[in-house]
Design an enzyme around this catalytic site. Structure first.
Site, short mmCIF file in Angstrom:
data_model
loop_
_atom_site.label_atom_id
_atom_site.label_comp_id
_atom_site.label_asym_id
_atom_site.label_seq_id
_atom_site.Cartn_x
_atom_site.Cartn_y
_atom_site.Cartn_z
N ASN A 298 3.06 -13.27 21.24
CA ASN A 298 3.43 -12.91 21.99
C ASN A 298 2.62 -13.06 23.17
O ASN A 298 1.38 -13.86 23.82
CB ASN A 298 4.11 -11.43 21.88
CG ASN A 298 2.41 -10.42 21.28
OD1 ASN A 298 2.18 -11.95 20.71
ND2 ASN A 298 2.61 -9.45 21.53
N CYS A 300 0.04 -10.96 23.83
CA CYS A 300 -1.17 -10.80 24.15
C CYS A 300 -1.70 -11.48 22.83
O CYS A 300 -3.39 -11.41 22.63
CB CYS A 300 -1.71 -9.51 24.10
SG CYS A 300 -1.61 -8.67 25.26
N GLY A 301 -1.03 -12.70 21.97
CA GLY A 301 -1.57 -13.24 21.16
C GLY A 301 -1.69 -12.54 19.59
O GLY A 301 -1.84 -13.33 18.37
N GLU A 302 -1.54 -11.28 19.71
CA GLU A 302 -1.19 -10.19 18.58
C GLU A 302 -0.48 -11.20 17.63
O GLU A 302 -0.32 -11.17 16.62
CB GLU A 302 -1.57 -8.99 18.60
CG GLU A 302 -0.34 -8.77 19.04
CD GLU A 302 0.34 -8.56 20.18
OE1 GLU A 302 1.11 -7.28 20.98
OE2 GLU A 302 -1.12 -8.87 20.86
N THR A 449 -2.37 -1.29 22.40
CA THR A 449 -2.40 0.16 22.54
C THR A 449 -2.71 0.78 24.11
O THR A 449 -2.70 1.99 23.57
CB THR A 449 -2.93 1.06 21.89
OG1 THR A 449 -3.64 1.45 21.34
CG2 THR A 449 -2.07 0.43 20.47
N ILE A 452 0.31 3.16 25.48
CA ILE A 452 0.62 3.90 24.74
C ILE A 452 -1.03 5.33 23.85
O ILE A 452 -0.64 6.55 23.43
CB ILE A 452 0.97 3.23 23.09
CG1 ILE A 452 0.26 2.83 22.21
CG2 ILE A 452 2.30 3.79 23.73
CD1 ILE A 452 0.92 2.60 21.09
#
Length: 787
Positions: A298, A300-302, A449, A452
């Site tokens: 995705n 951001c790579g995570e 995050t 959030i």
């Protein structure tokens, strides 16, 4: 939130009104800090066509909880959905768990698209490429981000058999995806983000590594290189490695691995891109190798994903997993275990309740049922426990925490599987043969995050605190000092909460060299810039050890870091088993070149002529017969805006002229009006920087660009051009605009605030941003590039 309030949330009797309002009215008001409340009201609450808010924060949380709880009914028609909804509501209302932004925004609404991240395939045909563009548009319209591997596309200059033509290569097609993303506004709350990936053995790899050297291009993409084990071994041995044609899989040449690696490192040092992904490491942990290989992640790579796969993410707030004792705090393992179980249940229900943007995504997602449970508030937890982030004790705690979360998460997914069945692709998966089925192919992910964590009032992800205090711009140019709430609490209790100290902390961003701070406080309240890059990687590796998917984190470097420093971190990440690395060096992007704190910059500021004194009634000074100036072309949503800034004979800005492409009507007249009023203000002695402050960040319905390069409106474009002009004056010590050699070396953007120079400007409000979680977020207004 205390335990008594938590119990009341679960036991409150339902009212007899419409479900959302009735239940919300029975619940105590949710205790959310002002920043979090502001973010929710601006970006998450339901609104009507005129923009009027239609729900309270409590109603929003009930909307989400009730909708996701309905997933139980799909497996048991007699399920007590009411009780499950109250449990989900209580967990979110206590700020103990928060799902990813699309779930908060869309659950219980018409759109009902709940996933944050998707991966789409891009095969080597025109039909596949533009099918992917179409699917990208649908996903971005629904609020998601997309990842692509362009490694299957033949390189530029290669033959195209069907037409006897020549291929333009992956990078040219990336610009098509970038333009499509630019054209789509995601409901006014999220703009599309992409990850573009190319294998290190692709023939076009050198061009890909430098594809974002010009920061005005591919602004809707993060880019990363897929690094193989063979490549890293060749780097270590300073050897050649094979370059492979994606068209026929034949070796078409070789490159020196160390030269390629050095180019990647140099570009990352220069502006943070490309990142690197250890693709073989990701596929070692691919839970369904029988279904396909991981090629992309995705944005951001995570989250490694198969083609047409999506993932639903959520994070536990570790700062709420503590119990106060007589001497301090300790971890409440029982509460953490309970929260993990409920969060896994919640995220599995999201898969059922999701309305997927295309049919293929629904099919693949439901076949593997991947979820990504992560954490936030880790830095807050460490502070409460009295543990410095940059310590072996903190790294050991990270491993203990994530091991516990992963173990309890897997227990929870096995319990769900006992009632609901294992994921459909279980047979042949890495779990097959262990006897007991699991509901979800992956359970844990450390995701960004950004917003959030603001809602939850905690530190971001597994990052250290980015700053202990920051300056937020409010109405009419007023600046407000906002401190980290835990730091503020400790300062008040220990008696060092004076306004002078807080201003100095906000200015410096950390406690380094701030007088009046106790040593034990300085030891624990460390920020991202107090911590060496090696500790960033050690912490990332500690969490990665017990994370099914990957870890989104930024390794922060000081501006004076060398290319060799970045290289050493990449090597360390590889050796410690990380799945990827994102780095950011202070001042390495366009908006962060100058450092006002330096003596050179201070001298330059003093060299800029001060505005003249004027009597109470300001009469604009006369314009001379001759003026020198320069014109900047700025891309706006209304077209190319040409902005000319002229100086008088004393080297002071005196007027601005604008021309908006071929546009006429309101756009042209409004730009002319802004130019006239700005010119009048300049000739009346108003400081140019004050004009920038007032106009910067004004937005319209047609923004252009992404991140630091975003232009929100024609007014914002004029402000950015003026900022650029002022940066020129700083760099040249007030030189006239006739210094062409200095002009040619100017970066695209400048800004004047020390913290904004150091950290980057928010494209929405102009405040300083954080480079964290492999992402970018503004604590001032909640702007985020990832959610």
């Amino acid at each position: 939130m205390d335990q008594d309030m938590y119990s009341r949330l679960l036991k409150a009797e339902p009212a007899k009104k419409t479900p959302q309002k009735a239940h919300a009215e029975t619940m105590p008001a949710i205790e959310i800090a002002e920043n979090g409340r502001r973010v929710l009201e601006k970006r998450y609450l339901k609104r009507d066509a005129e923009g009027k808010t239609l729900e309270t924060i409590e109603e929003m949380f009930w909307r989400v909880a009730a909708n996701i709880a309905e997933g139980d009914r799909k497996f048991d028609k007699n399920a007590d959905v009411e009780a499950v909804a109250r449990e989900f509501y209580a967990m979110m209302a206590a700020l103990e768990f928060m799902p990813n932004s699309p779930t908060l925004m869309n659950a219980g609404r018409e759109l009902q698209q709940l996933s944050a991240c998707f991966v789409l395939p891009v095969e080597d045909s025109m039909e596949s490429i533009f099918e992917a563009v179409k699917h990208t548009a649908l996903i971005h319209k629904s609020g998601g981000g997309t990842g692509f591997s362009f490694s299957r596309l033949r390189p530029s200059g290669d033959s195209v058999g069907s037409t006897s033509g020549i291929s333009s290569g992956p990078i040219s097609f990336m610009t098509v995806f970038d333009s499509a993303t630019e054209a789509i506004k995601q409901g006014g709350t999220r703009r599309g983000a992409n990850m573009g990936i190319l294998r290190v053995d692709h023939p076009d790899i050198m061009n890909f590594i430098t594809c974002k050297e010009d920061n005005t291009k591919l602004n809707n993409f993060n880019v990363s290189v897929n690094i193989t084990e063979d490549f890293m071994k060749a780097v270590e041995g300073n050897e050649e490695y094979d370059i492979i044609s994606p068209r026929d899989k034949n070796v078409v040449g070789t490159r020196n691995a160390r030269e390629v690696f050095d180019k990647i490192v140099k570009m990352a040092w220069r502006n943070g891109e490309p990142g690197i992904i250890f693709i073989d490491k990701m596929n070692e942990n691919n839970p369904t190798p029988n279904v396909g290989q991981i090629e992309s992640t995705n944005p951001c790579g995570e989250q490694p994903l198969l083609p047409y796969e999506s993932c639903n993410l959520g994070s536990i707030n570790l700062s709420r997993m503590l119990t106060k004792t007589g001497e301090g705090f300790e971890i409440d393992w029982a509460r953490l275990e309970s929260t993990v179980g409920k969060a896994v249940h919640f995220l599995d229900n999201v898969i059922e309740m999701n309305k997927y943007p295309i049919e293929q995504i629904e099919k693949v997602t439901k076949s593997n049922r991947k979820i990504g449970l992560g954490v936030m508030g880790f830095a807050d937890m460490l502070i409460r426990l009295g543990i410095p982030y940059n310590s072996d004790e903190a790294v050991a705690l990270a491993e203990e925490l994530m091991s516990f979360i992963q173990r309890k998460g897997r227990e929870a997914t096995r319990e769900l599987a006992a009632d609901r069945g294992g994921f459909p692709n279980f047979k042949g998966s890495i779990y097959d043969g262990n006897g007991e089925p699991v509901r979800n192919a992956t359970v844990t992910t450390i995701a960004p995050t950004g917003t959030i964590s603001i809602i939850s009032g905690c530190s971001s992800g597994i990052e250290p605190l980015f700053a202990l205090a920051f300056t937020r711009n409010v109405m009419e140019g007023t600046e407000l000092i906002e401190a980290n709430p835990i730091f503020e609490e400790y300062a008040r209790e220990r008696g060092f909460d004076s306004p002078e100290i807080m201003k100095e902390v906000a200015k410096k961003g950390s406690l380094h060299d701030v007088e009046g701070i106790p040593d034990d406080i300085s030891r624990v309240f460390v920020t991202a810039h107090d911590i060496s890059p090696e500790w960033h990687i050690k912490m990332q590796a500690a969490f990665q050890k017990y994370t099914d998917n990957a870890v989104s984190k930024t390794v922060n470097f000081p501006q004076e870091a060398t290319i060799e420093d970045v290289a050493s971190v990449y090597i360390l990440a590889y050796k410690l088993g990380c799945k990827g690395v994102t780095v950011y060096r202070d001042g390495s992007r366009d908006a962060q070149v100058l450092n006002i704190g330096s003596e050179k910059a201070k001298a330059a500021v003093e060299a800029v002529p001060a505005p003249v004194e004027h009597p109470a009634v300001h009469k604009p000074r006369e314009r001379g017969e001759v003026a020198f100036g320069i014109t900047r072309k700025m891309k706006t949503g209304c077209g190319n805006l040409y902005i000319t800034i002229n100086e008088d004979e004393e080297g002071r800005p005196c007027e601005i002229f604008t021309q908006i492409g071929k546009a006429g009507g309101c756009v042209s007249s409004q730009c002319e009006a802004m130019g006239r009023m700005t010119s009048l203000a300049l000739r009346s002695g108003v400081e140019a920087q004050e004009i920038v402050t007032q106009m910067r960040g004004i937005s319209c319905h047609l923004p252009v660009g992404f991140g630091a390069g975003k232009v929100s409106s024609c007014a914002d474009a004029m402000a950015q051009a003026m900022d650029w002009y002022l940066g020129y004056k700083l760099q040249t010590g007030g030189a006239a605009m006739t210094d062409i050699s200095a002009l040619s070396s100017l970066p695209k953007q400048y800004t004047m605030s020390h913290e904004v120079l150091k950290r980057g400007a928010c494209p929405d409000c102009g405040s300083a941003v954080e480079h964290a979680d492999g992402c970018l977020v503004c604590r001032g207004c909640g702007y985020s590039e990832c959610g």
